[in-house]
Design a protein around this motif. Structure first.
Motif, PDB file in Angstrom:
ATOM      1  N   TYR A  92      43.572  81.185  64.476  1.00 26.12           N
ATOM      2  CA  TYR A  92      42.954  79.339  65.899  1.00 26.12           C
ATOM      3  C   TYR A  92      44.048  78.347  65.459  1.00 26.12           C
ATOM      4  N   GLY A  93      44.029  78.119  64.400  1.00 26.46           N
ATOM      5  CA  GLY A  93      43.719  76.716  63.738  1.00 26.46           C
ATOM      6  C   GLY A  93      45.977  76.360  64.055  1.00 26.46           C
ATOM      7  N   THR A  94      46.578  77.041  63.888  1.00 23.23           N
ATOM      8  CA  THR A  94      47.763  77.073  64.142  1.00 23.23           C
ATOM      9  C   THR A  94      47.779  76.846  66.103  1.00 23.23           C
ATOM     10  N   ARG A  95      47.428  76.909  66.498  1.00 23.77           N
ATOM     11  CA  ARG A  95      47.614  76.676  68.253  1.00 23.77           C
ATOM     12  C   ARG A  95      46.657  75.624  68.271  1.00 23.77           C
ATOM     13  N   VAL A  96      45.824  75.211  67.508  1.00 26.84           N
ATOM     14  CA  VAL A  96      45.136  73.426  67.641  1.00 26.84           C
ATOM     15  C   VAL A  96      46.276  72.520  66.893  1.00 26.84           C
ATOM     16  N   THR A  97      46.615  73.424  65.483  1.00 27.40           N
ATOM     17  CA  THR A  97      48.002  72.141  65.126  1.00 27.40           C
ATOM     18  C   THR A  97      49.340  72.013  66.088  1.00 27.40           C
ATOM     19  N   LEU A  98      49.207  73.145  66.578  1.00 27.36           N
ATOM     20  CA  LEU A  98      51.221  73.526  67.375  1.00 27.36           C
ATOM     21  C   LEU A  98      50.538  72.576  68.179  1.00 27.36           C
ATOM     22  N   THR A  99      49.363  72.862  69.275  1.00 29.84           N
ATOM     23  CA  THR A  99      48.819  71.731  70.508  1.00 29.84           C
ATOM     24  C   THR A  99      49.290  70.595  69.935  1.00 29.84           C
ATOM     25  N   ILE A 139      57.090  65.760  64.311  1.00 30.49           N
ATOM     26  CA  ILE A 139      56.566  65.922  64.672  1.00 30.49           C
ATOM     27  C   ILE A 139      55.936  67.031  63.144  1.00 30.49           C
ATOM     28  N   GLY A 140      56.823  67.332  62.277  1.00 33.41           N
ATOM     29  CA  GLY A 140      56.589  67.672  61.091  1.00 33.41           C
ATOM     30  C   GLY A 140      55.411  66.402  60.585  1.00 33.41           C
ATOM     31  N   GLY A 141      55.715  64.852  60.611  1.00 34.54           N
ATOM     32  CA  GLY A 141      54.351  63.664  60.360  1.00 34.54           C
ATOM     33  C   GLY A 141      53.203  64.007  61.127  1.00 34.54           C
ATOM     34  N   ALA A 142      53.252  64.644  62.154  1.00 36.11           N
ATOM     35  CA  ALA A 142      51.872  64.249  63.359  1.00 36.11           C
ATOM     36  C   ALA A 142      51.268  65.361  62.385  1.00 36.11           C
ATOM     37  N   ILE A 143      51.789  66.321  61.826  1.00 33.51           N
ATOM     38  CA  ILE A 143      50.451  67.805  61.344  1.00 33.51           C
ATOM     39  C   ILE A 143      50.062  67.172  60.129  1.00 33.51           C
ATOM     40  N   LEU A 144      50.907  66.331  59.535  1.00 31.42           N
ATOM     41  CA  LEU A 144      50.323  66.159  58.272  1.00 31.42           C
ATOM     42  C   LEU A 144      49.337  64.908  58.755  1.00 31.42           C
ATOM     43  N   ASP A 145      49.421  63.876  59.669  1.00 31.04           N
ATOM     44  CA  ASP A 145      48.539  63.758  60.213  1.00 31.04           C
ATOM     45  C   ASP A 145      46.615  63.638  60.827  1.00 31.04           C
ATOM     46  N   THR A 146      47.616  64.435  60.847  1.00 26.31           N
ATOM     47  CA  THR A 146      46.325  64.999  61.719  1.00 26.31           C
ATOM     48  C   THR A 146      45.524  65.782  60.926  1.00 26.31           C
ATOM     49  N   ALA A 147      45.894  66.127  60.088  1.00 27.68           N
ATOM     50  CA  ALA A 147      45.190  67.694  58.891  1.00 27.68           C
ATOM     51  C   ALA A 147      44.737  65.891  58.667  1.00 27.68           C
ATOM     52  N   ALA A 148      45.557  64.561  57.703  1.00 30.71           N
ATOM     53  CA  ALA A 148      44.437  63.813  56.861  1.00 30.71           C
ATOM     54  C   ALA A 148      43.357  63.340  58.173  1.00 30.71           C
ATOM     55  N   LEU A 149      43.309  63.060  59.237  1.00 32.69           N
ATOM     56  CA  LEU A 149      42.675  62.528  59.898  1.00 32.69           C
ATOM     57  C   LEU A 149      41.459  63.023  60.215  1.00 32.69           C
ATOM     58  N   SER A 150      42.153  64.668  60.194  1.00 32.81           N
ATOM     59  CA  SER A 150      40.255  66.133  60.165  1.00 32.81           C
ATOM     60  C   SER A 150      39.831  65.831  59.251  1.00 32.81           C
ATOM     61  N   PHE A 151      40.537  65.352  57.666  1.00 33.98           N
ATOM     62  CA  PHE A 151      40.284  66.063  56.174  1.00 33.98           C
ATOM     63  C   PHE A 151      39.127  64.840  56.427  1.00 33.98           C
ATOM     64  N   ILE A 152      39.307  63.426  56.826  1.00 35.90           N
ATOM     65  CA  ILE A 152      38.445  62.623  56.428  1.00 35.90           C
ATOM     66  C   ILE A 152      37.151  62.265  57.423  1.00 35.90           C
ATOM     67  N   GLY A 153      37.303  63.477  58.488  1.00 34.37           N
ATOM     68  CA  GLY A 153      36.517  63.322  59.446  1.00 34.37           C
ATOM     69  C   GLY A 153      36.211  62.826  60.646  1.00 34.37           C
ATOM     70  N   LEU A 154      38.127  62.466  60.902  1.00 37.61           N
ATOM     71  CA  LEU A 154      38.292  61.446  62.311  1.00 37.61           C
ATOM     72  C   LEU A 154      38.033  62.363  63.262  1.00 37.61           C
TER      73      LEU A 154
END
Length: 273
Positions: free
Chosen positions: A69-76, A200-215
């Protein structure tokens, strides 16, 4: 352009992987064995096995289902963030290069001010203003990368601004919009495609980083960064919680970035393919 990339052996493998990643993002929720938010109270922190291939988390939720399910979220999120950056950055860069003068100076000084801050810090500031959510994280990641994209577009456009065909188009009275869309944009497409792919690769990392810290994505949303954040608390007794989302992020970002390098070699006229 597609066939030029497809005929490149290394790029072909990347395209196949990215196609499978796209298919997983579209159909992953349909093939997930369980509801990503359904708890199995008799299988809390269960190690990978026959019933739960990638194990379960502290609430008994199936890790494989949440990963799919997270694949779709990350991709979108990554594609939409790249879209925001591409449209706004390309528009600002082309206008700055084409108009020049005071407009160019004002736009580029604004971009320089924004570039003084690392993109992730700027994204954090935007999310702090808008509030923590996946949508706001997507907007923040897209907006924070506009300055660098605008700078790149402007540099690429300036190299062709003084070309003979641009002067010829102006001399016969072609409209500004026609010159920008039919003369400037097609000749910098290769550069834009390469940079967008890398972004796009950087966006995946940044999105994961923001989610990691709760933002970014908020629990119980099955997002890779959120799964990493939840798994860090059980890194010793339940290694699979952080390992599998971490592997997914690493592999996808590595392939996308390497694909961007391949595209740069393909579209660089000085390289030998």
């Amino acid at each position: 352009m597609f066939w030029k990339v497809w005929n490149h052996k290394r790029a072909k493998y990347h395209l196949i992987f990215l196609f499978l990643f796209l298919v997983m993002g579209i159909f992953g929720p349909m093939i997930a064995p369980f509801d990503p938010n359904k708890p199995f109270y008799d299988a809390l922190l269960q190690a990978p096995g026959k019933e739960h291939l990638l194990g379960t988390d502290a609430l008994g939720r199936d890790v494989l289902s949440r990963l799919l399910y997270g694949t779709r979220v990350t991709l979108t999120v990554s594609i939409l963030a790249a879209g925001i950056t591409f449209v706004a950055g390309t528009l600002l860069g082309l206008i700055s290069a084409y108009v020049g003068g005071i407009v160019d100076n004002i736009l580029m000084r604004i971009m320089d001010i924004l570039l003084a801050l690392p993109s992730i810090i700027l994204a954090l500031a935007i999310v702090a203003v808008l509030g923590p959510s996946l949508t706001n994280a997507m907007i923040a990641v897209g907006v924070s990368s506009i300055p660098s994209f605008a700078r790149l577009t402007r540099s690429a456009a300036l190299t062709i601004k003084s070309s003979g065909y641009i002067e010829a188009s102006r001399s016969i009275g072609s409209s500004h919009s026609w010159i920008i869309m039919r003369q400037f944009l097609p000749n910098i497409t290769g550069v834009l495609v390469v940079y967008t792919t890398l972004f796009i690769g950087g966006a995946i990392l940044d999105t994961a980083a923001l989610s990691f810290i709760g933002l970014g994505a908020q629990p119980p949303a099955p997002e890779w960064g959120t799964m990493l954040s939840e798994g860090k608390n059980y890194i010793y007794e339940a290694w699979w919680l952080a390992t599998f989302p971490g592997i997914a992020i690493t592999v996808v970002v590595f392939v996308i970035n390497d694909f961007g390098d391949v595209l740069r070699d393909i579209f660089d006229p000085k390289s030998v393919n």
